[in-house]
Design an enzyme around this catalytic site. Structure first.
Site, short mmCIF file in Angstrom:
data_model
loop_
_atom_site.label_atom_id
_atom_site.label_comp_id
_atom_site.label_asym_id
_atom_site.label_seq_id
_atom_site.Cartn_x
_atom_site.Cartn_y
_atom_site.Cartn_z
CB SER A 51 -47.87 -33.66 39.24
OG SER A 51 -49.22 -34.03 39.06
CD GLU A 103 -3.01 -0.82 0.08
OE1 GLU A 103 -3.47 0.32 -0.08
OE2 GLU A 103 -3.32 -1.79 -0.65
#
Length: 819
Positions: free
Chosen positions: A480, A90
């Site tokens: 239950s 770059e």
């Protein structure tokens, strides 16, 4: 001569004027573009969006959440090889220039003029500093105005910040494809490595991406990606970063990209991870979740999670297969390339090792099947075609759903050519077993009873099929399994496990608007007459529970239900004592955890702690106070101590009595199947009206496991479907493995409890030679009764001794009351 001198003077004057005008023009341009430049000083305090990472208890990565997948990495932590690769690709003069590469700018300007009016994108020569200015402060607009502003900002940034700071901003901000921002995230996503583990070729490939991540996608544009990577390697050799030999060696390496799998999928913990995500979103907001860089340490035990998932899936599939075969997923034409057609059929990705397959040829004894080919990350279908055999033994279970239970004699009774079905590898290589996605669903929660830490969570058969979490979002009647809360309320208020309640038909006038007379029934329709509370819980006697609730009052039960977190506001109707209200698996498991730990309040949590991006703890589940933990050094002071200020929900002795009674559920009651665990286990089954939902919550002294099973649209599960037959075996299979390497620790008996030998049937003190003797737990000041009389026994000379006051009260109150 004078004319020449005058001409030269004119040229000098004209040149001076032109120079002044030019300088003024340039100054005017600079002033014009400078007056509205963004404030570059914000870079000093820049906090980039960083992804939140969620880890299991052992540190394994579970999930990542981000709008931009980024991990911030200080420049000091970036390997030199990675920096060299990006500089070569770059901006090779980055450490020499002052923000602008004038030669590059001139070249780009010339190309811009040459291409003016064409559709070709102008070539740039931006330095890394210019890219920082553009990425952080400007837009991607293609214009001369933006380039001038970019150049001016680059010059100012260079004066304000060091080169290393600028490079740090750049390497953490750039987009590198596959949703990765910055080199740290890209390294993990492309190669499943940290930046310190990257090879030269891998570092060069990452450095090749800023020019165009999509143009160098390793799957869609593999050749271009390799060419660009090799170009970067050549630049690194040319600039002296690596030797020619190393460069040639790196260029010969294949570009092998390993896309990182998600941890939640690895550990079958998608429901758990989503619950964590939802919690962070609700409590810290969207921005903090997706950009805040949080580090979340969860309570998930990866081994227990995998086990929970496996046992839950097996339970659902085993039941579903008993209901019969409902037919193929779909049907496709297998002429030509069947692989591409099969790849287009959506399959569940989280039910490994199941595979989608198509029947290519079918005869009486077997079917030749083709397995769904995989796709690469670009979406292209794998060209390899894998086939296998589905023998008759693999389809024997598949009797037609709802039809007669006739045995399957031929594969052709089940499959036809072109049928798309799920299969699972069999023990024999190359052979498979037919599978079917179950209609019934369910959930499981595993918890540490001492802390409330959720160790595992299964929210359904497949997260890919349904994201609805049945462990936390599905409101269902616990049936239950709610009874231990009712019995705890009674025992905490003067009753004992040996107290006698009548198990006989009862009629209750529900009053105006209540539906008239309610006649609660026991499962199976049997009644056992006067029975102990222990018997009532062990055998899950509905009528006994209603009588007990009638005696102690529903407001008291509602208070205890709220204490345990099962319900926030339980209506005062007797049917709710049988679990008619709706709640979640997580709430029920948390309630049982409080019974298991001696009555201490626990808050269920999936998260141990949360840290922000700087490592500061912003949430911690453990709220215990540590005395002496802040000492700088050791000076013979007392050892640090943890102060537990959690609320005591019920008396520890009451909690133990209920736990002891629930041990009886496993030893003699409705969940004897769980005895196979071979360790001290307590628990309670639950079955709702019309057998629509079944439950079992079981626990050892150090782990609680709760399971619910039922259809998403509630309907009758099947004849004989109970918590003891469907849900309890799932918990058994889980605990058997989870506790395999643990010693058989008995439940802890709190101080003050007396263990007295009693007759299991009558609850009275046992005498020598009594056949059915158990140890019953009693609080100080209570003891088993010496005798009692059964109402309705003989009269006259052979009459039994006078009845107790409790029995007398029961007689006078008709069908209700306590014996």
């Amino acid at each position: 001569m004078k004319i020449l001198l005058r001409f030269l003077g004119f040229l000098f004057a004209a040149g001076t004027i032109l120079f002044v005008v030019g300088v003024s023009a340039v100054a005017a341009v600079l002033w014009h573009f400078s007056k509205d430049l963004p404030d570059y000083s914000q870079l000093k305090n820049y906090e980039p969006p960083v992804m939140t990472r969620v880890h299991a208890a052992d540190g394994s990565l579970l999930a990542e959440y981000a709008d931009e997948r980024r991990l911030y990495l200080p420049i000091q932590a970036v390997p030199k090889q990675v920096i060299d690769a990006f500089l070569a690709a770059e901006d090779k003069n980055f450490y020499e220039h002052s923000g602008l590469d004038f030669y590059g700018i001139a070249r780009a300007a010339l190309l811009y003029v040459e291409n003016f009016g064409s559709s070709r994108r102008p070539q740039g020569a931006s330095t890394i500093t210019q890219q920082v200015a553009k990425n952080f402060l400007l837009s991607n607009e293609l214009s001369l105005t933006r380039k001038i502003k970019e150049a001016l900002l680059a010059l100012r940034i260079e004066r304000a910040y060091s080169k290393d700071k600028i490079l740090e901003l750049y390497l953490n901000q750039i987009y590198l494809g596959l949703g990765a921002y910055g080199i740290a995230a890209a390294s993990l996503l492309y190669f499943d490595k940290s930046v310190h583990e990257l090879s030269l070729a891998e570092a060069a490939y990452l450095a090749a991406l800023p020019k165009g991540p999509n143009n160098y996608n390793p799957f869609r544009h593999h050749d271009e990606a390799v060419a660009r990577r090799n170009y970067v390697i050549d630049r690194m050799v040319e600039d002296g970063y690596v030797t020619a030999e190393a460069g040639e060696k790196a260029k010969k390496e294949p570009l092998n990209v390993t896309v990182r799998p998600t941890g939640a999928h690895t550990f079958a913990a998608e429901y758990f991870a989503e619950e964590v995500r939802r919690y962070i979103y609700d409590n810290y907001g969207e921005k903090k979740l997706y950009e805040g860089g949080l580090s979340v340490r969860t309570t998930l035990d990866t081994k227990l999670q995998a086990l929970a998932r496996k046992t839950m899936i097996n339970g659902l599939v085993n039941f579903d297969e008993q209901q019969g075969w409902r037919g193929p997923v779909t049907k496709i034409d297998v002429d030509g390339d069947w692989g591409v057609k099969l790849a287009d059929v959506k399959s569940l990705s989280d039910v490994d090792p199941w595979r989608l397959a198509v029947a290519l040829d079918v005869n009486d004894q077997s079917a030749r099947i083709g397995l769904q080919p995989a796709r690469d990350p670009s979406g292209a279908v794998d060209k390899e075609r894998e086939v296998g055999i589905l023998p008759l033994a693999g389809v024997k279970w598949a009797k037609p759903a709802g039809g007669p239970a006739k045995p399957i004699q031929r594969v052709t009774q089940v499959l036809a050519r072109g049928d798309v079905v799920y299969v699972e590898p069999a023990k024999e290589p190359g052979q498979f077993r037919l599978r079917q996605v179950p209609e019934i669903s369910g959930a499981m929660v595993v918890m540490d009873p001492h802390t409330g830490r959720v160790l595992a969570m299964v929210g359904g058969f497949s997260y890919d099929q349904s994201q609805f979490n049945r462990a936390t979002q599905a409101l269902r009647q616990p049936g239950s399994s709610f009874k231990p809360i009712v019995y705890a309320a009674a025992i905490d208020n003067g009753y004992t496990p040996s107290s006698i309640v009548l198990d006989a038909p009862i009629e209750i006038d529900t009053g105006p608007g209540g539906g008239g007379i309610w006649k609660p029934e026991n499962y199976g329709g049997k009644f056992y007459g006067p029975s102990t509370l222990r018997f009532g819980l062990e055998q899950s006697r509905n009528v006994m529970t209603v009588r007990l609730a009638q005696d102690i009052g529903m407001p008291l039960i509602a208070e205890y239900a709220k204490r345990f977190g099962v319900y926030d506001d339980l209506p005062p109707y007797l049917s709710y004592a049988l679990g008619a209200g709706e709640t979640t698996v997580l709430r029920m498991v948390t309630a049982y955890a409080m019974l298991d730990n001696g009555g201490r309040r626990v808050k269920p949590t999936l998260i141990d702690r949360i840290q922000d991006r700087y490592g500061h703890t912003i949430y911690k589940h453990d709220e215990r106070e540590c005395i002496g933990c802040d000492a700088d050094s050791w000076h013979n002071q007392p050892e640090p101590t943890l102060i537990d200020r959690r609320e005591q929900v019920i008396d520890p002795m009451t909690a133990y009595q209920i736990v002891s009674m629930m041990e009886g559920v496993v030893q003699r009651g409705t969940a004897t199947v769980v005895r196979d665990v071979g360790k001290p286990i307590a628990g309670k089954t639950g079955t709702t009206n019309d057998d629509k939902d079944v439950w079992f919550i079981g626990f050892s002294p150090d782990i609680v496991c709760g399971v619910y099973m039922g259809y998403d649209k509630p309907r009758h599960i099947g004849r004989g479907a109970t918590g003891g037959r469907l849900a309890a075996p799932v918990v058994r299979d889980f605990l058997k493995v989870a506790l395999a390497d643990k010693p058989p620790i008995p439940f802890r008996v709190p101080p003050g409890i007396k263990l007295i030998r009693v007759d299991a049937k009558t609850g009275m003190r046992a005498g020598p030679g009594d056949p059915h003797v158990i140890l019953e737990a009693f609080k100080p000041g209570t003891a088993p009764p010496d005798s009692y009389s059964v109402i309705g026994a003989e009269t006259g000379a052979n009459a039994p001794p006078p009845v107790t006051p409790e029995a007398d009260r029961a007689i006078r109150s008709g069908t209700g009351g306590l014996y």
